[in-house]
Design a protein around this motif. Structure first.
Motif, short mmCIF file in Angstrom:
data_model
loop_
_atom_site.label_atom_id
_atom_site.label_comp_id
_atom_site.label_asym_id
_atom_site.label_seq_id
_atom_site.Cartn_x
_atom_site.Cartn_y
_atom_site.Cartn_z
N TRP A 452 -17.43 5.19 -4.86
CA TRP A 452 -16.34 4.31 -4.46
C TRP A 452 -16.33 4.16 -2.94
O TRP A 452 -16.50 5.12 -2.21
CB TRP A 452 -15.00 4.87 -4.92
CG TRP A 452 -14.85 5.01 -6.40
CD1 TRP A 452 -14.76 6.18 -7.09
CD2 TRP A 452 -14.75 3.97 -7.37
NE1 TRP A 452 -14.63 5.96 -8.43
CE2 TRP A 452 -14.62 4.59 -8.64
CE3 TRP A 452 -14.79 2.58 -7.30
CZ2 TRP A 452 -14.51 3.86 -9.81
CZ3 TRP A 452 -14.67 1.86 -8.48
CH2 TRP A 452 -14.54 2.49 -9.71
N ASN A 453 -16.08 2.96 -2.48
CA ASN A 453 -16.00 2.67 -1.05
C ASN A 453 -14.54 2.69 -0.62
O ASN A 453 -13.67 2.14 -1.29
CB ASN A 453 -16.64 1.30 -0.76
CG ASN A 453 -16.70 1.01 0.72
OD1 ASN A 453 -15.74 0.51 1.31
ND2 ASN A 453 -17.83 1.33 1.34
N TYR A 454 -14.27 3.29 0.54
CA TYR A 454 -12.87 3.46 0.96
C TYR A 454 -12.21 2.11 1.24
O TYR A 454 -11.05 1.89 0.84
CB TYR A 454 -12.80 4.34 2.21
CG TYR A 454 -11.39 4.46 2.77
CD1 TYR A 454 -10.43 5.19 2.10
CD2 TYR A 454 -11.04 3.81 3.94
CE1 TYR A 454 -9.14 5.29 2.58
CE2 TYR A 454 -9.75 3.89 4.44
CZ TYR A 454 -8.80 4.64 3.76
OH TYR A 454 -7.53 4.72 4.23
N SER A 455 -12.92 1.21 1.88
CA SER A 455 -12.32 -0.10 2.17
C SER A 455 -11.99 -0.86 0.89
O SER A 455 -10.95 -1.52 0.78
CB SER A 455 -13.26 -0.92 3.05
OG SER A 455 -14.50 -1.12 2.40
N GLU A 456 -12.85 -0.75 -0.13
CA GLU A 456 -12.58 -1.38 -1.42
C GLU A 456 -11.39 -0.72 -2.11
O GLU A 456 -10.60 -1.40 -2.79
CB GLU A 456 -13.82 -1.31 -2.31
CG GLU A 456 -14.99 -2.12 -1.78
CD GLU A 456 -16.22 -1.98 -2.67
OE1 GLU A 456 -16.15 -1.19 -3.64
OE2 GLU A 456 -17.23 -2.64 -2.39
N ARG A 457 -11.27 0.60 -1.94
CA ARG A 457 -10.11 1.30 -2.49
C ARG A 457 -8.81 0.71 -1.93
O ARG A 457 -7.85 0.44 -2.67
CB ARG A 457 -10.18 2.79 -2.15
CG ARG A 457 -11.22 3.62 -2.89
CD ARG A 457 -11.16 5.05 -2.38
NE ARG A 457 -12.16 5.92 -2.96
CZ ARG A 457 -11.96 6.71 -4.03
NH1 ARG A 457 -10.78 6.68 -4.62
NH2 ARG A 457 -12.90 7.49 -4.49
N VAL A 458 -8.78 0.52 -0.62
CA VAL A 458 -7.57 0.01 0.03
C VAL A 458 -7.27 -1.42 -0.43
O VAL A 458 -6.11 -1.77 -0.71
CB VAL A 458 -7.73 0.08 1.56
CG1 VAL A 458 -6.52 -0.54 2.25
CG2 VAL A 458 -7.90 1.52 2.02
N GLN A 459 -8.29 -2.26 -0.55
CA GLN A 459 -8.08 -3.64 -0.98
C GLN A 459 -7.53 -3.69 -2.41
O GLN A 459 -6.60 -4.46 -2.70
CB GLN A 459 -9.40 -4.41 -0.90
CG GLN A 459 -9.89 -4.64 0.53
CD GLN A 459 -11.24 -5.35 0.57
OE1 GLN A 459 -11.78 -5.73 -0.48
NE2 GLN A 459 -11.78 -5.52 1.77
N VAL A 460 -8.09 -2.88 -3.30
CA VAL A 460 -7.61 -2.85 -4.69
C VAL A 460 -6.18 -2.34 -4.73
O VAL A 460 -5.34 -2.88 -5.49
CB VAL A 460 -8.53 -1.98 -5.56
CG1 VAL A 460 -7.94 -1.82 -6.96
CG2 VAL A 460 -9.91 -2.61 -5.65
N ALA A 461 -5.86 -1.32 -3.94
CA ALA A 461 -4.49 -0.78 -3.92
C ALA A 461 -3.49 -1.85 -3.46
O ALA A 461 -2.39 -1.95 -4.01
CB ALA A 461 -4.44 0.43 -3.01
N LYS A 462 -3.86 -2.68 -2.49
CA LYS A 462 -2.96 -3.75 -2.03
C LYS A 462 -2.78 -4.80 -3.14
O LYS A 462 -1.66 -5.30 -3.37
CB LYS A 462 -3.54 -4.39 -0.77
CG LYS A 462 -3.49 -3.50 0.46
CD LYS A 462 -4.07 -4.23 1.68
CE LYS A 462 -4.01 -3.33 2.91
NZ LYS A 462 -4.59 -4.00 4.11
N SER A 463 -3.87 -5.13 -3.81
CA SER A 463 -3.78 -6.11 -4.90
C SER A 463 -2.89 -5.58 -6.02
O SER A 463 -2.08 -6.33 -6.60
CB SER A 463 -5.17 -6.43 -5.45
OG SER A 463 -6.01 -6.94 -4.43
N VAL A 464 -3.02 -4.31 -6.34
CA VAL A 464 -2.20 -3.70 -7.40
C VAL A 464 -0.73 -3.71 -7.00
O VAL A 464 0.15 -3.98 -7.83
CB VAL A 464 -2.69 -2.27 -7.70
CG1 VAL A 464 -1.74 -1.57 -8.66
CG2 VAL A 464 -4.09 -2.30 -8.29
#
Length: 631
Positions: A452-464
């Motif tokens: 898992w990539n940290y930047s992708e984690r943050v983007q998904v968390a914002k979308s959620v």
């Protein structure tokens, strides 16, 4: 005309030259050896002259003494130079004083007579008189201590009641009092108090009493008397009421209250009690401790000298029916076994709460900030070496590991639980493609699974978060809202629900395999138990374990678990399950101790079932399962 043989001539010349060289070399070696022998002869001659001079002086001294003795009267000569007559001396040579098998060889009357004569001689030699017997007594004791070997002193004095019951305790008891009041005994008591976990007040007092006192058998009540060896009391631990003030006086640094600093704005029911320490202060104190050499460990520097690599891990545990506790521990990887050493972990945070409550979330955010600040700093560390020298060095810290179990990892990463479609916190593996045996894991694009990539984690968390706000406005049940959120996350090919609490350092999380091993042991045990019940063929009329025949495989299995495997708790739970509802699924969650015992004694269980396992394939599968649980 024949030619002159130049080759043979040169060969002869070379042989003559070599012979000359060897003769000179042998002559030089012989001269060196003669020179060495002459020096040794001179040394021996000098030593001989010294010994002859010493002999001459001793002969002159003996001659002077003989002249002095001859000049004395006959009676005076006897009393001054000889205590006993020649006849008495010859008689005692035939029957000397001996000590064998812890007894004197002579009779009591002879012993008394010889003691009397020995003491009388000592009085005259050391200047005693009828009024003052002390010089003679001191002379006898001093002579015995100096002239006698240790074995003789031990053999003779060990059977003497006066020495054992009076003299030795009188020497020992003052030293005993000094030791019991010393710092060494205080440190010893602290070690007992903290050995194997904190003993607590009740347990420590029990250890204090049982280690130093016993119940007098002749007394009617439970009167305790001091334990002693050879009338010498055993050293006691420091009493609890004196030990605790000493422990509280130890400077451990600043301690902060969870209730006062991390529970602000919460209702009283959500506030928790606990303590935590400052991260930098704790690290520096531990660095001073390890650099001083007090721990006995050898420090290993990985990339840079005086740079410490640290592991930070936390977990919660249930206590009783409702209470829970949460702790975060610190360990240095430069010492000991490197990681997860139970004797080298130190408490950083502790509170009576679950691992995902609001105060813990606030503490983790503060911890991440401290970690980022800590890794960018260089600290001055002053420590005292074992040679009592003061040293000051620059030290650095790097948090390289966050060892946690899977539940704690999901919480720290802000992810769904491990039952989600994407169930792994370390790679984008889904329940659909997890069975692909040809898939590979890596950062390259051609790999099927990636971390898992940290930047992708943050983007998904914002979308959620945005999607949750939309769903919250819909008039549907909460369970339906939750289902929509989880499906949305799965549609994003992710398991991320919140922003990771650990921030960018989330990539340093390390999995603790304890729960994985427990689950493997539980699976192996369930399969083995099912097989045991199958081959036992117990009739449905049997409703209690007491009705199971002793020849049944199930009975032998439980008996082996009790007697050979040290798994009484597990055996009792199986019996309880069998008595209450044997048709239901048995699911036992192993603790760490049960898991170790099960692994160590798995072969005993297999051996107990060996006569009943007729199928070789089944036996091989069970052995293979054992190897898997040992990994």
């Amino acid at each position: 005309m024949p030619h002159f043989k130049v080759g043979e001539y040169m060969k002869k010349c070379k042989e003559v030259r070599n012979a000359g060289f060897m003769t000179k070399r042998n002559l030089r070696d012989a001269q060196a050896e003669v020179s060495q022998l002459e020096m040794e002869l001179q040394r021996k001659d000098k030593l001989l002259r010294g010994l002859q001079e010493r002999k001459r002086r001793m002969d002159a001294k003996i001659s002077n003494l003989e002249d002095e003795v001859d000049s004395l009267p006959e009676k005076s000569r006897f009393t001054q130079c000889s205590i006993l007559s020649d006849r008495a001396v010859e008689s005692r040579k035939k029957h000397p004083t001996r000590f064998q098998n812890k007894k004197f060889s002579s009779s009591l009357s002879v012993q008394r007579q010889r003691r009397k004569e020995t003491f009388a001689a000592a009085q005259k030699i050391h200047g005693g008189s009828e009024e003052t017997e002390v010089p003679g007594a001191i002379g006898i004791v001093d002579t015995a201590l100096v002239k006698c070997s240790q074995s003789i002193l031990v053999d003779v004095m060990s059977v003497n009641q006066k020495f054992n019951q009076s003299v030795m305790p009188s020497i020992y008891k003052p030293k005993l009092g000094e030791f019991e009041a010393s710092t060494e005994n205080m440190i010893r008591s602290v070690s007992v108090y903290y050995s194997g976990g904190v003993a607590g007040k009740k347990k420590y007092r029990k250890i204090y009493k049982d280690s130093s006192y016993k119940i007098a058998m002749q007394s009617k009540g439970k009167k305790r008397v001091r334990l002693s060896v050879n009338n010498c009391p055993i050293p006691r631990l420091v009493p609890y009421n004196k030990l605790m003030p000493f422990i509280k006086s130890i400077p451990v640094g600043s301690i902060y209250s969870v209730y006062e600093t991390l529970c602000e704005g919460l209702d009283e029911e959500y506030k928790v009690h606990g303590c935590y320490r400052n991260l930098a202060e704790l690290f520096i104190k531990l660095a001073e401790f390890y650099l001083s050499g007090c721990s006995g460990h050898t420090l290993v520097w990985f990339e840079e000298e005086y740079k410490f690599y640290v592991s930070l891990g936390g977990d919660g545990a249930p206590f009783g029916k409702h209470d829970t506790a949460c702790a975060w521990l610190v360990g240095f990887l430069n010492i000991g076994r490197g990681i997860l050493s139970s004797n080298e972990n130190f408490l950083l945070f502790g509170a009576n709460c679950s691992e995902n409550c609001i105060p813990v979330q606030r503490y983790i955010k503060m911890l991440v900030s401290d970690v980022q600040h800590l890794e960018q700093q260089t600290f001055k560390c002053t420590y005292i070496t074992s040679e009592s020298q003061t040293c000051t060095v620059d030290i650095k810290f790097h948090i390289s590991e966050f060892p946690n179990d899977l539940k704690m990892v999901a919480f720290l990463c802000g992810e769904l639980t491990n039952s989600a479609t994407y169930f792994c916190s370390f790679a984008n593996v889904s329940s659909k493609d997890a069975t692909d045996l040809n898939g590979q894991f890596g950062k390259e694009k051609d790999k099927k699974w990636h971390p898992w990539n940290y930047s992708e984690r943050v983007q998904v968390a914002k979308s959620v978060e945005t999607f949750k706000q939309t769903v919250a406005k819909q008039n549907i049940a909460e369970s339906t809202k939750r289902s929509k959120v989880t499906n949305f996350i799965a549609g994003k090919r992710s398991r991320q629900e919140f922003k990771p609490l650990l921030g960018p350092v989330v990539d340093r999380i390390h999995i603790d395999p304890l729960h994985l091993k427990n689950n493997a042991c539980a699976l192996a045990h369930r399969l083995l138990l099912q097989e045991v019940l199958l081959i036992s063929q117990l009739p449905s009329a049997i409703k209690s374990f007491l009705q199971v025949p002793s020849t049944s495989p199930f009975h032998k299995y439980i008996d082996a678990m009790r007697t050979k495997c040290n798994l009484r708790r597990l055996a009792n739970q199986i019996i309880r399950w069998f008595n209450e509802n044997r048709d239901s699924k048995f699911d036992y969650r192993f603790t760490g101790k049960d898991s170790r015992c099960f692994l160590q004694n798995f072969m005993f269980l297999i051996a107990a079932m060996e006569p009943f396992l007729k199928d070789k394939t089944l036996r091989h599968c069970l052995h293979f399962m054992y190897l898997l649980t040992c990994v």
